[in-house]
Write a protein that holds these residues in place. Sequence first.
Motif, PDB file in Angstrom:
ATOM      1  N   VAL A 244       0.748  -1.315   0.102  1.00 29.62           N
ATOM      2  CA  VAL A 244       0.095   0.114  -0.005  1.00 29.62           C
ATOM      3  C   VAL A 244       0.855   1.159  -0.089  1.00 29.62           C
ATOM      4  O   VAL A 244       0.780   2.112  -0.723  1.00 29.62           O
ATOM      5  CB  VAL A 244      -1.077   0.255   1.249  1.00 29.62           C
ATOM      6  N   LEU A 245       2.084   1.371   0.979  1.00 35.99           N
ATOM      7  CA  LEU A 245       2.851   2.609   0.707  1.00 35.99           C
ATOM      8  C   LEU A 245       3.540   2.750  -0.630  1.00 35.99           C
ATOM      9  O   LEU A 245       3.468   3.830  -1.183  1.00 35.99           O
ATOM     10  CB  LEU A 245       3.734   2.122   2.019  1.00 35.99           C
ATOM     11  N   ILE A 246       4.058   1.540  -1.177  1.00 33.16           N
ATOM     12  CA  ILE A 246       4.686   1.713  -2.487  1.00 33.16           C
ATOM     13  C   ILE A 246       3.652   2.280  -3.446  1.00 33.16           C
ATOM     14  O   ILE A 246       3.975   3.114  -4.257  1.00 33.16           O
ATOM     15  CB  ILE A 246       5.363   0.433  -2.898  1.00 33.16           C
ATOM     16  N   PHE A 247       2.422   1.490  -3.513  1.00 30.16           N
ATOM     17  CA  PHE A 247       1.605   1.830  -4.460  1.00 30.16           C
ATOM     18  C   PHE A 247       0.964   3.074  -4.517  1.00 30.16           C
ATOM     19  O   PHE A 247       0.919   3.993  -5.332  1.00 30.16           O
ATOM     20  CB  PHE A 247       0.248   0.725  -4.561  1.00 30.16           C
ATOM     21  N   TYR A 248       0.502   3.609  -3.154  1.00 29.22           N
ATOM     22  CA  TYR A 248      -0.129   4.933  -3.086  1.00 29.22           C
ATOM     23  C   TYR A 248       0.652   5.962  -3.125  1.00 29.22           C
ATOM     24  O   TYR A 248       0.348   6.999  -3.493  1.00 29.22           O
ATOM     25  CB  TYR A 248      -1.101   5.016  -1.980  1.00 29.22           C
ATOM     26  N   SER A 249       2.139   5.743  -2.693  1.00 38.35           N
ATOM     27  CA  SER A 249       3.057   6.925  -2.786  1.00 38.35           C
ATOM     28  C   SER A 249       2.909   7.301  -4.372  1.00 38.35           C
ATOM     29  O   SER A 249       3.305   8.284  -4.863  1.00 38.35           O
ATOM     30  CB  SER A 249       4.338   6.606  -2.267  1.00 38.35           C
ATOM     31  N   GLY A 250       3.511   6.412  -5.187  1.00 35.07           N
ATOM     32  CA  GLY A 250       3.659   6.466  -6.604  1.00 35.07           C
ATOM     33  C   GLY A 250       2.355   7.012  -7.088  1.00 35.07           C
ATOM     34  O   GLY A 250       2.562   8.060  -8.074  1.00 35.07           O
ATOM     35  N   ILE A 251       1.154   6.260  -7.013  1.00 37.05           N
ATOM     36  CA  ILE A 251      -0.142   7.066  -7.562  1.00 37.05           C
ATOM     37  C   ILE A 251      -0.130   8.377  -7.254  1.00 37.05           C
ATOM     38  O   ILE A 251      -0.669   9.087  -7.888  1.00 37.05           O
ATOM     39  CB  ILE A 251      -1.074   6.006  -7.072  1.00 37.05           C
ATOM     40  N   THR A 252       0.079   8.680  -5.817  1.00 34.81           N
ATOM     41  CA  THR A 252      -0.255  10.111  -5.312  1.00 34.81           C
ATOM     42  C   THR A 252       0.794  11.174  -6.255  1.00 34.81           C
ATOM     43  O   THR A 252       0.173  12.173  -6.489  1.00 34.81           O
ATOM     44  CB  THR A 252       0.059  10.106  -3.966  1.00 34.81           C
ATOM     45  N   ILE A 253       1.817  10.619  -6.365  1.00 36.49           N
ATOM     46  CA  ILE A 253       2.794  11.683  -7.124  1.00 36.49           C
ATOM     47  C   ILE A 253       2.534  11.640  -8.630  1.00 36.49           C
ATOM     48  O   ILE A 253       2.320  12.820  -9.323  1.00 36.49           O
ATOM     49  CB  ILE A 253       4.407  11.030  -7.006  1.00 36.49           C
ATOM     50  N   CYS A 254       2.162  10.494  -9.114  1.00 36.81           N
ATOM     51  CA  CYS A 254       1.799  10.601 -10.449  1.00 36.81           C
ATOM     52  C   CYS A 254       0.533  11.297 -10.915  1.00 36.81           C
ATOM     53  O   CYS A 254       0.377  12.212 -11.853  1.00 36.81           O
ATOM     54  CB  CYS A 254       1.549   8.924 -10.865  1.00 36.81           C
ATOM     55  N   LEU A 255      -0.664  11.185 -10.117  1.00 36.93           N
ATOM     56  CA  LEU A 255      -1.677  11.780 -10.286  1.00 36.93           C
ATOM     57  C   LEU A 255      -1.726  13.229  -9.918  1.00 36.93           C
ATOM     58  O   LEU A 255      -2.525  14.184 -10.569  1.00 36.93           O
ATOM     59  CB  LEU A 255      -2.972  11.098  -9.676  1.00 36.93           C
ATOM     60  N   SER A 256      -0.784  13.679  -9.005  1.00 37.05           N
ATOM     61  CA  SER A 256      -0.576  15.116  -8.880  1.00 37.05           C
ATOM     62  C   SER A 256      -0.012  15.725  -9.768  1.00 37.05           C
ATOM     63  O   SER A 256      -0.210  16.922 -10.042  1.00 37.05           O
ATOM     64  CB  SER A 256       0.309  15.256  -7.320  1.00 37.05           C
ATOM     65  N   LEU A 257       0.971  15.115 -10.756  1.00 40.10           N
ATOM     66  CA  LEU A 257       1.345  15.585 -11.682  1.00 40.10           C
ATOM     67  C   LEU A 257       0.825  15.337 -13.128  1.00 40.10           C
ATOM     68  O   LEU A 257       1.470  15.555 -14.056  1.00 40.10           O
ATOM     69  CB  LEU A 257       2.899  15.081 -11.819  1.00 40.10           C
ATOM     70  N   TYR A 258      -0.359  14.837 -12.925  1.00 40.70           N
ATOM     71  CA  TYR A 258      -1.204  14.503 -14.123  1.00 40.70           C
ATOM     72  C   TYR A 258      -0.922  15.436 -15.391  1.00 40.70           C
ATOM     73  O   TYR A 258      -1.125  15.202 -16.450  1.00 40.70           O
ATOM     74  CB  TYR A 258      -2.737  14.209 -13.731  1.00 40.70           C
TER      75      TYR A 258
END
Length: 187
Positions: A128-142
């Motif tokens: 969860v930590l790895i997945f959501y950290s990456g998703i958060t960064i990726c979607l913040s930079l969408y």
Amino acid sequence: MISFVPYLLLVLVIELVAKYLYVTHALSTGWMYNILNLISHFFFAFIFYRFSTAKEHKQTIILLTSTYIITSLIYYTYTSFAFNNYIIAYGGIIQVIFACLHFYEYLLHDNYVKEKHYSAGLCIASGVLIFYSGITICLSLYNYILLNHLMIFNTPLYNIIPRYLSIILYSCISIALIVWRKPMTTS
């Protein structure tokens, strides 16, 4: 841990239906991912709640999850479930907080180190930590990724990063299911 079976089955069904609707009928599937995001958020909050033993952590999980889901539903009500990458990013931040709370609680209780029950929790929290950290960064930079046409293998980063992070998340869940055993009480 048995609750992972219906959850993963639901994720599979939503992914397959979304792919079918998008490829075959060129329909927007953002609303499906909004629903899946809320279900996933609730599900992982439930998992972390069950692993938690600290009353303060349980209250934090309930408060943040309730606030996030209610706020998201209010937003979706006014936008007809339009996809919003920032709402998912906020949820990702909350999931990272839950994973960190789990790690913190684990470090406080080093008498759990040898129990496979807690190894499963660590695997889930890691995924969860790895997945959501990456998703958060990726979607913040969408918008930045979209504007600058950032791609790998002719696929936009906001599509490819979640795919590869999903492999890590589901691998961690698989390991957790393999090592799971009911907690043993010691006298």
